[in-house]
Write a protein that holds these residues in place. Structure first.
Motif, PDB file in Angstrom:
ATOM      1  N   ILE A 290      -7.485   7.509 -12.877  1.00 33.21           N
ATOM      2  CA  ILE A 290      -6.092   7.801 -12.537  1.00 33.21           C
ATOM      3  C   ILE A 290      -5.673   6.987 -11.321  1.00 33.21           C
ATOM      4  CG2 ILE A 290      -4.703   9.605 -11.428  1.00 33.21           C
ATOM      5  CD1 ILE A 290      -5.377  11.486 -13.477  1.00 33.21           C
TER       6      ILE A 290
ATOM      7  N   PHE B  62      -9.676  13.445  -9.158  1.00 31.02           N
ATOM      8  CA  PHE B  62      -9.166  13.898  -7.863  1.00 31.02           C
ATOM      9  C   PHE B  62      -9.272  12.797  -6.816  1.00 31.02           C
ATOM     10  CE2 PHE B  62     -10.105  17.905  -9.977  1.00 31.02           C
ATOM     11  CZ  PHE B  62      -8.875  18.504  -9.843  1.00 31.02           C
ATOM     12  N   ALA B  63     -10.393  12.050  -6.845  1.00 32.36           N
ATOM     13  CA  ALA B  63     -10.547  10.957  -5.887  1.00 32.36           C
ATOM     14  C   ALA B  63      -9.429   9.944  -6.088  1.00 32.36           C
ATOM     15  CB  ALA B  63     -11.907  10.298  -6.068  1.00 32.36           C
TER      16      ALA B  63
ATOM     17  N   LEU C 243      -6.518  10.242  -7.677  1.00 29.87           N
ATOM     18  CA  LEU C 243      -5.186  10.788  -7.403  1.00 29.87           C
ATOM     19  C   LEU C 243      -4.936  10.878  -5.906  1.00 29.87           C
ATOM     20  CD1 LEU C 243      -3.060  12.195  -9.406  1.00 29.87           C
ATOM     21  CD2 LEU C 243      -3.530  14.055  -7.866  1.00 29.87           C
ATOM     22  N   GLY C 244      -5.925  11.385  -5.170  1.00 26.60           N
ATOM     23  CA  GLY C 244      -5.784  11.481  -3.722  1.00 26.60           C
ATOM     24  C   GLY C 244      -5.544  10.110  -3.105  1.00 26.60           C
ATOM     25  N   LEU C 245      -6.314   9.120  -3.578  1.00 24.09           N
ATOM     26  CA  LEU C 245      -6.168   7.771  -3.028  1.00 24.09           C
ATOM     27  C   LEU C 245      -4.804   7.173  -3.383  1.00 24.09           C
ATOM     28  CD1 LEU C 245      -9.772   6.389  -3.595  1.00 24.09           C
ATOM     29  CD2 LEU C 245      -8.684   6.945  -1.431  1.00 24.09           C
TER      30      LEU C 245
ATOM     31  N   PHE D 145      -1.985   8.831  -3.439  1.00 21.10           N
ATOM     32  CA  PHE D 145      -1.050   9.353  -2.443  1.00 21.10           C
ATOM     33  C   PHE D 145      -1.291   8.693  -1.085  1.00 21.10           C
ATOM     34  CE2 PHE D 145      -0.619  12.673  -5.620  1.00 21.10           C
ATOM     35  CZ  PHE D 145       0.736  12.917  -5.581  1.00 21.10           C
ATOM     36  N   VAL D 146      -2.581   8.444  -0.764  1.00 22.70           N
ATOM     37  CA  VAL D 146      -2.891   7.771   0.493  1.00 22.70           C
ATOM     38  C   VAL D 146      -2.283   6.369   0.501  1.00 22.70           C
ATOM     39  CG1 VAL D 146      -4.740   6.873   1.937  1.00 22.70           C
ATOM     40  CG2 VAL D 146      -4.992   9.095   0.856  1.00 22.70           C
TER      41      VAL D 146
ATOM     42  N   GLN E 186       0.271   5.349  -1.153  1.00 19.24           N
ATOM     43  CA  GLN E 186       1.727   5.478  -1.042  1.00 19.24           C
ATOM     44  C   GLN E 186       2.135   5.730   0.411  1.00 19.24           C
ATOM     45  OE1 GLN E 186       4.288   5.413  -3.864  1.00 19.24           O
ATOM     46  NE2 GLN E 186       5.095   4.780  -1.893  1.00 19.24           N
ATOM     47  N   GLY E 187       1.398   6.620   1.078  1.00 16.47           N
ATOM     48  CA  GLY E 187       1.687   6.894   2.483  1.00 16.47           C
ATOM     49  C   GLY E 187       1.485   5.644   3.338  1.00 16.47           C
TER      50      GLY E 187
ATOM     51  N   LEU F 167       4.421   3.289   2.943  1.00 17.63           N
ATOM     52  CA  LEU F 167       5.586   3.789   3.688  1.00 17.63           C
ATOM     53  C   LEU F 167       5.424   3.529   5.178  1.00 17.63           C
ATOM     54  CD1 LEU F 167       6.171   7.095   1.753  1.00 17.63           C
ATOM     55  CD2 LEU F 167       7.836   5.263   2.019  1.00 17.63           C
ATOM     56  N   TRP F 168       4.202   3.777   5.650  1.00 25.63           N
ATOM     57  CA  TRP F 168       3.941   3.560   7.074  1.00 25.63           C
ATOM     58  C   TRP F 168       4.133   2.083   7.433  1.00 25.63           C
ATOM     59  CZ3 TRP F 168      -0.383   1.000   9.423  1.00 25.63           C
ATOM     60  CH2 TRP F 168      -0.402   1.122  10.817  1.00 25.63           C
TER      61      TRP F 168
ATOM     62  N   PHE G 242       7.865   1.212   7.457  1.00 18.38           N
ATOM     63  CA  PHE G 242       8.620   1.788   8.582  1.00 18.38           C
ATOM     64  C   PHE G 242       8.012   1.418   9.920  1.00 18.38           C
ATOM     65  CE2 PHE G 242      10.347   4.248   5.200  1.00 18.38           C
ATOM     66  CZ  PHE G 242      11.639   4.495   5.612  1.00 18.38           C
TER      67      PHE G 242
ATOM     68  N   MET H 251      14.190   2.236   3.515  1.00 20.99           N
ATOM     69  CA  MET H 251      13.487   2.429   2.257  1.00 20.99           C
ATOM     70  C   MET H 251      13.603   1.208   1.350  1.00 20.99           C
ATOM     71  SD  MET H 251      11.883   5.285   2.155  1.00 20.99           S
ATOM     72  CE  MET H 251      11.648   5.962   0.505  1.00 20.99           C
TER      73      MET H 251
END
Lengths: 324, 357
Positions: free
Chosen positions: B84, B145-146, B148-150, B152-153, B155-156, B159-160, B163, B174
């Motif tokens: 995933i 889970f690994a 999927l979690g990565l 989101f990481v 994506q963050g 964004l960081w 910005f 954005m």
């Protein structure tokens, strides 16, 4: 932070955790019977949308919660039918439904975006709410939040103290043995997958009618389903431990708001992704704990702690029963 | 046994027709529920996907990342991994490529950096995939889970970057980082905005994937471990090593998709750089029944649906997520048809064996 602020903090943790508690309880029930319902993230969004629209159109909160629960159950029914009776991969079906239910929610819910709808009113419990600290935290909430608190105990009691709960666990651990005892594992698995789905649907309704009222794209509940799935593992497939995980998670989420105030230059979206690395670390830790339990070179106090946090998955989890 | 080409072809073809008809019916029901005119919706989607040269180019531009991710996923599916994390692998490919291109902005040899963006993308995607792989093989964290979690990481992290360190001079928004100078764009055809380099790389990736999986030891090993990890150990194969190898392939291909998104499509890093193509590629491969050639066609269909449904908000004030509903319904129906066919087969087999007795 003074005393009233701390009370407020814990009160918002209990309220904010309520949908996550319900979702992880639902998934625990489903997984205890041997089925993984991976569609949680989409199920929660779809039932949140359906609940909001139903409550908005009929102006009845009860109908909102009911239709939310039914939507969650319907998706669970599809997961159950495909995996139990059609022998498809539970992960594949669940994943497809995650994406599909989310998109369906966005598509059908579009005309209801950013509308002011009904919200669950607070319902302080007389007398009990006067108790210092606990009164505000536990007894000055609304009805669905009380329901989530009660369900933790109910699910635990059902799973471990009733004959039906024993049957449920048996089809998740050893379906062949339960078949020999005259239980139909397939039927029971389908039934508890649907029951789990009902709770997940209620979780969705709780989002759009109470925790994050309203509908929109994004709604704000995105990602929660995955967290709930991880919490089931975190809780070692034990409902009380999973619920504790949900409260811990909600606590960290609330703390995130404070962090945001301390680092105003970092965009809030970055903080919203923070639970996920945490999820990975937790799972890593749980897996490590599982490996270490029973090791001779670990002290007995550590051993006790490891046992407390680790739990084994139902032996037949994710494995189909029977071939035809 | 009358197992001729035709008798094998007809049930497969019948399955496709049955799936298509069911999905058309389901979609119509959804549209009626939403109070939308079904025929108009289908018309706008088709016109939006293939109605003009520009639209066809847009569809192909969506086909490129979808197909690249699908190629990578075939490696991980072959060994039985649910990658995933392909979405985040594409994002990290885009991040590493952006880094290379940003160095190129101040250089006298921008073309060199444009070329370097591709290996950078492979490294970015590959590293992110390896991280998920190690979490699985060493850490005992389920790859779903690994990954999927990565995601989101990643994506963050994007964004960081947008910005923070890579914000546009003056104002961070954005809309992404500042546009690269034109020397750092992957050149595209005049009047038909599609990058020949991106397109040829994708075709090459498909051929490479087919060859590796079919004709090399790597392909055989992945299949062996996927079929039975315990037995494969007896043949001297290391399941963990092979899993990491499959992840590396998946991350590499996804990384290239990220590079093309950055240098050929958006010419900057934007928050939604991955466009959910990674998640969608999982559905592509499932609907294609894990076949590389079918994946190419399904990716084209899904790309068309995605691009075509962008018309919905403009023409009918509806959400474009209808494409996701159709794509999901296609995979679900195909799964059901497949199951029914298997049941029918085992039923026939039993009937035949009864006759023989």
């Amino acid at each position: 932070m003074n005393e009233s602020e701390i009370t407020l903090l814990f009160s918002s943790v209990v309220a904010g955790a309520a949908p996550i508690v319900l979702a992880s309880l639902g998934e625990t029930v489903t997984e205890k019977s041997g089925v993984i319902n991976l569609s949680l993230d989409g199920s929660i969004l779809l039932s949140a949308m359906v609940a909001f629209v139903a409550a908005y159109e009929t102006n009845s909160l009860a109908l909102g919660f009911l239709s939310g629960a039914v939507s969650g159950a319907l998706i669970a029914l599809i997961v159950g039918l495909f995996s139990i009776y059609l022998n498809r991969s539970q992960v594949a079906v669940g994943f497809v439904l995650t994406l599909m239910a989310r998109d369906l929610a966005y598509f059908l819910g579009n005309p209801y975006s950013r509308l002011q709808g009904p919200q669950v009113p607070p319902l302080p419990i007389p007398v009990l709410e006067k108790i210092p600290f606990f009164g505000t935290v536990l007894f000055n909430q609304n009805l669905p939040v009380y329901f989530s608190l009660i369900m933790i105990g109910v699910i635990w009691w059902f799973l471990y103290k009733t004959p039906a709960g024993l049957e449920l666990r048996s089809v998740g651990e050893h379906p062949e043995a339960s078949y020999a005892r005259g239980i139909d594992p397939k039927k029971l698995r389908l039934f508890y997958t649907i029951c789990g789905g009902l709770l997940v649907g209620l979780a969705g309704a709780l989002f759009s009618l109470s925790a994050k009222p309203g509908w929109g794209r994004p709604q704000g509940a995105e990602g929660t389903g995955w967290i709930a799935l991880a919490l089931v593992i975190f809780g070692g497939w034990h409902p009380v431990k999973a619920a504790c995980g949900a409260y811990l998670f909600a606590f960290l989420q609330v703390m995130g708001i404070y962090f945001q105030n301390w680092f105003p230059s970092i965009p809030s979206q970055v903080f919203q992704t923070a639970p996920f690395p945490l999820m990975i670390f937790t799972l890593l830790f749980i897996s490590y704990a599982q490996k270490k339990t029973g090791d001779a070179d670990v002290s007995s106090r550590t051993q006790f702690f490891l046992k407390l946090i680790s739990g084994n998955a139902p032996a037949a989890l994710g494995k189909p029963y029977g071939n035809t | 046994m009358k197992s001729t080409v035709i008798s094998r072809f007809i049930p497969a073809f019948g399955g496709i027709v049955l799936t298509g008809a069911t999905v058309a019916l389901l979609t119509t029901l959804v549209l009626i529920a939403a109070g939308a005119p079904p025929l108009e919706v289908f018309y706008y989607i088709t016109r939006g996907a293939v109605g003009s040269g520009t639209k066809i180019a847009q569809t192909l531009n969506a086909w490129i990342p979808l197909t690249l991710c699908a190629c990578g996923l075939l490696f991980t599916f072959r060994i039985g991994l649910w990658n995933i994390g392909v979405e985040g692998q594409m994002m990290m490919g885009a991040v590493f490529s952006t880094m290379a291109l940003r160095w190129g902005m101040t250089s006298d040899y921008p073309t060199m950096y444009l070329i370097a963006a591709f290996p950078a993308g492979i490294v970015g995607g590959g590293l992110w995939a390896l991280l998920a792989g190690f979490l699985k093989t060493r850490g005992g964290v389920n790859e779903i889970f690994a990954g999927l979690g990565l995601n989101f990481v990643a994506q963050g992290f994007i964004l960081w970057l947008i910005f923070g360190p890579w914000k546009r001079p003056g104002i961070a928004s954005m809309s992404g980082t500042e546009l690269f100078p034109i020397e750092l764009w992957l050149s595209s055809l005049k009047g038909f905005r599609i990058s020949p380099v991106g397109f040829s790389l994708t075709v090459a990736a498909v051929v490479l994937t087919a060859l590796i999986l079919r004709y090399t030891k790597i392909g055989l090993h992945l299949k062996a471990v996927g079929a039975n990890p315990f037995a494969s150990r007896l043949f001297g194969l290391n399941p963990d090593k092979n899993m990491l190898l499959a992840m590396l392939f998946a991350g590499g291909f996804a990384g290239v998709a990220g590079t093309i998104q950055v240098s050929g499509v958006y010419h900057r890093l934007i928050p939604a750089i991955s466009g959910s193509y990674g998640y969608l590629a999982l559905l592509v491969v499932m609907l294609a029944n894990y076949n590389i050639w079918a994946s190419v066609g399904v990716a084209l269909l899904f790309a068309g649906l995605n691009v075509g449904s962008i018309q919905l908000p403009m023409m009918l004030q509806m959400d474009s997520s209808l494409s996701g509903v159709i794509q999901g319904a296609l995979v679900l129906t195909a799964l059901a048809v497949q199951a029914l066919r298997e049941k029918h087969k085992s039923f026939q087999k039993r009937a035949n064996s009864n006759e023989r007795i």
